[in-house]
Design an enzyme around this catalytic site. Structure first.
Site, PDB file in Angstrom:
ATOM      1  N   THR A 184     -43.081  -7.112 -62.314  1.00 45.02           N
ATOM      2  CA  THR A 184     -44.379  -6.667 -61.792  1.00 45.02           C
ATOM      3  C   THR A 184     -44.097  -5.755 -60.619  1.00 45.02           C
ATOM      4  O   THR A 184     -43.111  -5.937 -59.902  1.00 45.02           O
ATOM      5  CB  THR A 184     -45.253  -7.840 -61.325  1.00 45.02           C
ATOM      6  OG1 THR A 184     -44.541  -8.538 -60.317  1.00 45.02           O
ATOM      7  CG2 THR A 184     -45.599  -8.757 -62.457  1.00 45.02           C
ATOM      8  N   GLU A 329     -48.116  -9.927 -66.623  1.00 46.19           N
ATOM      9  CA  GLU A 329     -47.951 -11.318 -67.065  1.00 46.19           C
ATOM     10  C   GLU A 329     -48.762 -11.657 -68.313  1.00 46.19           C
ATOM     11  O   GLU A 329     -48.550 -12.700 -68.929  1.00 46.19           O
ATOM     12  CB  GLU A 329     -48.391 -12.284 -65.946  1.00 46.19           C
ATOM     13  CG  GLU A 329     -47.461 -12.375 -64.757  1.00 46.19           C
ATOM     14  CD  GLU A 329     -47.710 -11.315 -63.694  1.00 46.19           C
ATOM     15  OE1 GLU A 329     -48.322 -10.282 -64.024  1.00 46.19           O
ATOM     16  OE2 GLU A 329     -47.298 -11.506 -62.546  1.00 46.19           O
ATOM     17  N   LYS A 439     -64.332 -10.718 -46.271  1.00 49.54           N
ATOM     18  CA  LYS A 439     -65.218 -11.810 -45.851  1.00 49.54           C
ATOM     19  C   LYS A 439     -65.903 -11.422 -44.551  1.00 49.54           C
ATOM     20  O   LYS A 439     -65.272 -11.390 -43.492  1.00 49.54           O
ATOM     21  CB  LYS A 439     -64.430 -13.101 -45.678  1.00 49.54           C
ATOM     22  CG  LYS A 439     -65.356 -14.288 -45.519  1.00 49.54           C
ATOM     23  CD  LYS A 439     -64.671 -15.588 -45.854  1.00 49.54           C
ATOM     24  CE  LYS A 439     -65.734 -16.636 -46.159  1.00 49.54           C
ATOM     25  NZ  LYS A 439     -65.157 -17.941 -46.396  1.00 49.54           N
ATOM     26  N   TRP A 444     -69.010 -12.915 -48.864  1.00 48.55           N
ATOM     27  CA  TRP A 444     -67.983 -12.099 -49.501  1.00 48.55           C
ATOM     28  C   TRP A 444     -68.535 -10.728 -49.880  1.00 48.55           C
ATOM     29  O   TRP A 444     -69.646 -10.607 -50.369  1.00 48.55           O
ATOM     30  CB  TRP A 444     -67.480 -12.776 -50.775  1.00 48.55           C
ATOM     31  CG  TRP A 444     -66.752 -14.060 -50.539  1.00 48.55           C
ATOM     32  CD1 TRP A 444     -67.221 -15.317 -50.778  1.00 48.55           C
ATOM     33  CD2 TRP A 444     -65.436 -14.211 -50.014  1.00 48.55           C
ATOM     34  NE1 TRP A 444     -66.263 -16.242 -50.440  1.00 48.55           N
ATOM     35  CE2 TRP A 444     -65.159 -15.588 -49.960  1.00 48.55           C
ATOM     36  CE3 TRP A 444     -64.463 -13.312 -49.573  1.00 48.55           C
ATOM     37  CZ2 TRP A 444     -63.952 -16.098 -49.497  1.00 48.55           C
ATOM     38  CZ3 TRP A 444     -63.260 -13.817 -49.103  1.00 48.55           C
ATOM     39  CH2 TRP A 444     -63.016 -15.187 -49.069  1.00 48.55           C
TER      40      TRP A 444
HETATM   41  P1  ADP Z   1     -49.308  -5.453 -60.009  1.00 50.61           P
HETATM   42  O1  ADP Z   1     -49.529  -6.914 -59.872  1.00 50.61           O
HETATM   43  O2  ADP Z   1     -48.002  -5.017 -59.512  1.00 50.61           O
HETATM   44  O3  ADP Z   1     -50.454  -4.584 -59.539  1.00 50.61           O
HETATM   45  P2  ADP Z   1     -50.161  -5.330 -62.787  1.00 50.61           P
HETATM   46  O4  ADP Z   1     -50.200  -3.999 -63.344  1.00 50.61           O
HETATM   47  O5  ADP Z   1     -49.687  -6.438 -63.606  1.00 50.61           O
HETATM   48  O6  ADP Z   1     -49.198  -5.202 -61.571  1.00 50.61           O
HETATM   49  O7  ADP Z   1     -51.588  -5.611 -62.175  1.00 50.61           O
HETATM   50  C1  ADP Z   1     -52.490  -6.548 -62.660  1.00 50.61           C
HETATM   51  C2  ADP Z   1     -53.726  -6.564 -61.824  1.00 50.61           C
HETATM   52  O8  ADP Z   1     -54.434  -5.335 -61.925  1.00 50.61           O
HETATM   53  C3  ADP Z   1     -54.730  -7.606 -62.210  1.00 50.61           C
HETATM   54  O9  ADP Z   1     -54.395  -8.868 -61.681  1.00 50.61           O
HETATM   55  C4  ADP Z   1     -56.018  -7.058 -61.605  1.00 50.61           C
HETATM   56  O10 ADP Z   1     -56.117  -7.337 -60.230  1.00 50.61           O
HETATM   57  C5  ADP Z   1     -55.845  -5.576 -61.763  1.00 50.61           C
HETATM   58  N1  ADP Z   1     -56.553  -5.105 -62.959  1.00 50.61           N
HETATM   59  C6  ADP Z   1     -56.048  -4.870 -64.179  1.00 50.61           C
HETATM   60  N2  ADP Z   1     -56.994  -4.422 -65.024  1.00 50.61           N
HETATM   61  C7  ADP Z   1     -58.148  -4.359 -64.337  1.00 50.61           C
HETATM   62  C8  ADP Z   1     -59.505  -3.977 -64.650  1.00 50.61           C
HETATM   63  N3  ADP Z   1     -59.862  -3.525 -65.847  1.00 50.61           N
HETATM   64  N4  ADP Z   1     -60.413  -4.080 -63.659  1.00 50.61           N
HETATM   65  C9  ADP Z   1     -60.084  -4.520 -62.435  1.00 50.61           C
HETATM   66  N5  ADP Z   1     -58.838  -4.889 -62.073  1.00 50.61           N
HETATM   67  C10 ADP Z   1     -57.877  -4.807 -63.006  1.00 50.61           C
END
Ligand code: ADP
Length: 535
Positions: A184, A329, A439, A444
């Site tokens: 990641t 993940e 917050k 929120w």
């Molecule tokens: P990193 O954790 O390094 O950013 P990832 O690419 O695995 O790597 O990121 C996943 C995260 O991206 C998710 O947990 C979420 O917060 C955000 N995310 C992914 N797709 C969306 C979406 N369609 N809308 C909003 N947030 C998103």
């Protein structure tokens, strides 16, 4: 009593063999410095098996991680298949990470062999001295061949495979064998390795083709704009070969004009990537409509796309945009924002649904948990922590017991770190990453909502909202704004715009203007950098 059906192991050879045998005529296209190149699935099939034989000859062992440091192209696709079918693990390294993270990842994965684009050699060369385990570098792509670095063997990809037999004797692999390793990107701490299996990848590839997910068929021409070093390009290379779709790789030219040119000439019907890329494409299409008559669908994900993208592409250009929520993940198919036929098919209510992250892909279960671990109601209001479960969801990280332990709830669901609400139809809405929520005075504020609202302003190109500490309210939102090219916009204008759309106490007191918002390695707003700069 057990059923009487075969236990055929779900391994990657099933996908490779189907694509290679039944769609030999289909094309794979890639853009390199020297222009656009193409070959047929038959060539891909033969070369992949030659490469698998070459890997065996190099002494690659079962379970060994073999690294790639490459853009999106056909040789990378060959590696996507050849490495796992030998029983080794495809380790795609994210080339946009910081140097220290790249060094950490190579050393943590203990890669011995690396496939490296010639064009990326200068980027990696200064780090090679810190990678003692790395012994062999195989150069891919075009360009100059550098001298061999100290202590490493330097090989050429084409020379490596050319004399190898085109028949490959697949080893019998257990379906839970590791197939791929992807770290990641580390916006949330040290990079962690997600270890996909053959089984998880095969089931994910199959599910991705369903209409409720990405909806892929043999008739599609697919351009993955998401890099192959990020979450396996969202699984598109595997799904496309499974169904025999044409694949179009953009190489390193990912700017809107170059993407439009390639999508037009290769009659691309589906493309996918992070929202930041598509805002630029929409601007160019608005200036000159009709450039992409074949493009029918687009999948956006990685961060919440602004409403203006859904509306703009559909209303002005007839291109259906949907979003997917997912993580490295989750392979990454988690939820998808398709609008069910019983829900509004046009008008503002339609776009309300599109801007939510949707319902889970088949075989994925999701729920929202409150602070006490109780499930939140489907009322569209109550916020909870999103947890997920399914056959392509990570159950731990590679060689990282503490992070693995923190990943799962005691009853085996994966903690995502995202905050959600769920509406009466089961559609989830990501309100924020838990750490990005603001917050203010005990209430929120969703940064995602506010960013999307701001990006709906006609003069705003990009907006990112972060929390800043406040003595009275604990935290207050701060909006960072990038005006559209040749436009200027004032804080007063934006404040009035927000006041008409949200509660007064939510509206930021501070607006900062920039020419560009810093982005992470995969093109998301980098709030860590913004926080360091502005708070
Ligand atoms: P990193 O954790 O390094 O950013 P990832 O690419 O695995 O790597 O990121 C996943 C995260 O991206 C998710 O947990 C979420 O917060 C955000 N995310 C992914 N797709 C969306 C979406 N369609 N809308 C909003 N947030 C998103």
């Amino acid at each position: 009593m057990l059923g009487k059906m075969m236990d055929r192991q779900l391994t990657l050879d099933l996908i490779l063999e189907r694509g290679g045998r039944y769609f030999p005529e289909k094309e794979i296209v890639w853009r390199a410095e020297s222009g656009v190149h193409r070959y047929a699935y038959a060539d891909f099939f033969r070369r992949t098996k030659q490469l698998a034989n070459a890997l065996k000859k190099l002494g690659v062992e079962a379970g060994e991680r073999v690294a790639t440091f490459c853009w999106n192209h056909a040789q990378h696709l060959e590696l996507y298949f050849a490495i796992p079918i030998t029983g080794a693990v495809l380790h795609t390294v994210n080339l946009r990470l910081f140097a220290e993270q790249i060094v950490y990842i190579f050393n943590h994965a203990e890669d011995r062999i690396l496939f490296l684009d010639r064009s990326l050699f200068p980027l990696l060369a200064p780090l090679l001295g810190q990678l003692p385990r790395l012994k062999t570098i195989v150069l891919t792509g075009e360009g100059e061949t550098p001298p061999a670095p100290a202590g490493k063997a330097l090989l050429d990809y084409e020379a490596l495979i050319q004399d190898q037999p085109a028949v490959y004797d697949y080893p019998a692999l257990e379906e839970r064998t590791a197939l791929g390793l992807c770290y990641t990107s580390g916006t949330t701490g040290e990079p962690k390795g997600v270890l996909y299996s053959h089984r998880s990848t095969v089931i994910h590839s199959l599910a991705a083709c369903l209409p409720a997910v990405v909806n892929l068929a043999e008739t599609d021409s697919v351009l993955p704009a998401v890099p192959m070093f990020h979450a396996n390009a969202w699984g598109l290379p595997y799904s496309c070969v499974l169904v025999g779709a044409k694949l179009v790789f953009p190489g390193r030219q990912l700017d809107p004009a170059s993407l439009i040119e390639l999508m037009a000439s290769e009659e691309v019907t589906f493309s996918a990537g992070v929202p930041t890329i598509w805002a630029g494409i929409l601007q160019l299409l608005d200036q000159k409509p009709g450039q992409l008559p074949r493009l029918k669908r687009m999948g956006l994900g990685g961060s919440a796309p602004p409403r203006s993208l859904f509306e703009g592409f559909r209303e002005r250009h007839g291109i259906e945009v949907f979003q997917g929520w997912g993580m490295t993940e989750t392979s990454p198919a988690g939820t998808h924002g398709h609008v069910k036929s019983s829900l509004p098919q046009s008008g503002p209510a339609h776009y309300d649904i599109r801007t939510s992250q949707g319902i889970p892909a088949p075989l994925v279960e999701v729920k929202g948990l409150d602070e006490q671990g109780k499930e939140i109601p489907w009322d569209g209001k109550t916020m909870g922590h999103l947890v997920v479960r399914g056959p392509w969801i990570a159950s731990g990280y590679f060689n990282n017991p503490s992070a693995s332990e923190a990943l799962l709830t005691p009853d085996g669901w994966m903690r995502t770190g995202d905050m959600i609400t769920i509406n009466a139809h089961g559609y989830i809405k990501i309100t924020d990453r838990a750490k990005d929520l603001i917050k203010s005075g005990g209430e929120w504020i969703s940064s995602v909502d506010m960013e999307n609202t701001l990006m709906g302003h006609p003069k705003v190109a990009e907006a990112a909202v972060i929390a800043v500490p406040d003595p009275k309210w604990q935290e207050r939102p701060l909006a960072v704004i990038v005006p559209k090219k040749d436009h200027s916009v004032t804080a007063a204008e934006l404040r009035d715009y927000l006041l008409a759309r949200m509660a007064k106490w939510q509206v930021p007191d501070r607006f900062e203007f920039m020419t560009e918002i810093p982005k992470t390695s995969v093109g998301k707003f980098d709030k860590k950098v913004l926080r360091a700069k502005l708070t």
